[in-house]
Design a protein around this motif. Structure first.
Motif, PDB file in Angstrom:
ATOM      1  N   VAL A  83       0.853  -1.198   0.000  1.00  0.00           N
ATOM      2  CA  VAL A  83       0.000   0.000   0.000  1.00  0.00           C
ATOM      3  C   VAL A  83       0.888   1.247   0.000  1.00  0.00           C
ATOM      4  O   VAL A  83       0.632   2.199  -0.739  1.00  0.00           O
ATOM      5  N   GLY A 142      -3.838   9.125  -3.233  1.00  0.00           N
ATOM      6  CA  GLY A 142      -3.999   7.738  -2.784  1.00  0.00           C
ATOM      7  C   GLY A 142      -5.293   7.523  -2.025  1.00  0.00           C
ATOM      8  O   GLY A 142      -5.997   6.535  -2.254  1.00  0.00           O
ATOM      9  N   PHE A 194      -8.251   4.817  -2.367  1.00  0.00           N
ATOM     10  CA  PHE A 194      -8.324   3.964  -1.183  1.00  0.00           C
ATOM     11  C   PHE A 194      -9.711   4.034  -0.534  1.00  0.00           C
ATOM     12  O   PHE A 194     -10.269   3.016  -0.144  1.00  0.00           O
ATOM     13  N   LYS A 238     -10.134   0.897  -8.095  1.00  0.00           N
ATOM     14  CA  LYS A 238      -9.760  -0.044  -7.037  1.00  0.00           C
ATOM     15  C   LYS A 238      -9.120  -1.299  -7.617  1.00  0.00           C
ATOM     16  O   LYS A 238      -8.181  -1.844  -7.038  1.00  0.00           O
ATOM     17  N   TYR A 258      -5.541  -0.388  -8.506  1.00  0.00           N
ATOM     18  CA  TYR A 258      -4.777  -0.227  -7.263  1.00  0.00           C
ATOM     19  C   TYR A 258      -4.447  -1.594  -6.645  1.00  0.00           C
ATOM     20  O   TYR A 258      -3.301  -1.869  -6.296  1.00  0.00           O
ATOM     21  N   CYS A 259      -5.448  -2.455  -6.503  1.00  0.00           N
ATOM     22  CA  CYS A 259      -5.220  -3.772  -5.901  1.00  0.00           C
ATOM     23  C   CYS A 259      -4.271  -4.602  -6.755  1.00  0.00           C
ATOM     24  O   CYS A 259      -3.355  -5.243  -6.228  1.00  0.00           O
ATOM     25  N   CYS A 279      -5.993  -5.030   1.022  1.00  0.00           N
ATOM     26  CA  CYS A 279      -5.232  -3.808   0.743  1.00  0.00           C
ATOM     27  C   CYS A 279      -6.136  -2.581   0.657  1.00  0.00           C
ATOM     28  O   CYS A 279      -5.681  -1.491   0.343  1.00  0.00           O
ATOM     29  N   LEU A 280      -7.416  -2.765   0.944  1.00  0.00           N
ATOM     30  CA  LEU A 280      -8.358  -1.645   1.064  1.00  0.00           C
ATOM     31  C   LEU A 280      -8.828  -1.598   2.517  1.00  0.00           C
ATOM     32  O   LEU A 280      -8.778  -2.605   3.218  1.00  0.00           O
ATOM     33  N   HIS A 310     -13.174   2.568   7.686  1.00  0.00           N
ATOM     34  CA  HIS A 310     -13.339   3.605   6.669  1.00  0.00           C
ATOM     35  C   HIS A 310     -14.371   4.633   7.144  1.00  0.00           C
ATOM     36  O   HIS A 310     -14.125   5.844   7.118  1.00  0.00           O
TER      37      HIS A 310
END
Length: 171
Positions: free
Chosen positions: A35, A55, A59, A67, A70-71, A150-151, A157
């Protein structure tokens, strides 16, 4: 010359990992490192304010396409554009809970890699391209984080956003 290179302003790896751990509940060292690399776009060892904001956009609020990119980048450990059998093995071995058993734990992980490839390797080349990964995630959304979290956890959140965006009049 000091005038040419200003001091790095931003979050170093340890500070960033501490934020991921305390704010977003992440515990996997390898995933936190990935990350960090995804946020540190210029690869200078610090996450600048711009990199942090950019980021966080993905994220926290990224659409599915953002996403997935990113992943995939987080899971592509060597940056060659593919998630290899070895990379899958390494991530799954790292993220799965160790179960006490007589059997060799690596064998179970190898079996899991084989199952994962059967499910996600659409072109049958023995590795996942972004196209394979994207198709698999579109077919089954739970595969987005197939190789490790990884999120941010949805609860963490929401807590983060509630804290950051609370009304100052409520203090």
């Amino acid at each position: 010359d000091a005038a040419e290179k200003p001091d790095c302003i931003g979050l170093d790896r340890n500070t960033f990992r501490n934020i991921l751990h305390t704010t977003f509940g992440m515990t996997d060292d390898m995933i936190m490192d990935r990350v960090f690399r995804a946020f540190d776009r210029d690869n200078d060892g610090h996450v600048s304010v711009t990199e942090w904001v950019t980021g966080l956009c993905v994220f926290l609020r990224g659409n599915l396409e953002e996403k997935m990119k990113y992943c995939f980048e987080a899971y592509d450990l060597n940056g060659d554009g593919f998630i290899s059998r070895e990379e899958m093995f390494h991530m799954l071995k790292n993220s799965l809970l160790k179960q006490p058993s007589e059997e060799d734990p690596d064998e179970g992980i190898k079996d899991l890699v084989d199952i994962t490839l059967k499910k996600m390797d659409y072109d049958h080349d023995g590795k996942l391209s972004f196209a394979d990964y994207e198709q698999a995630v579109r077919d089954e959304g739970l595969l987005l984080e197939a190789f490790g979290p990884c999120l941010p956890d949805p609860k963490k959140h929401l807590e983060f956003e509630a804290q950051v965006f609370k009304d100052p009049h409520d203090l």
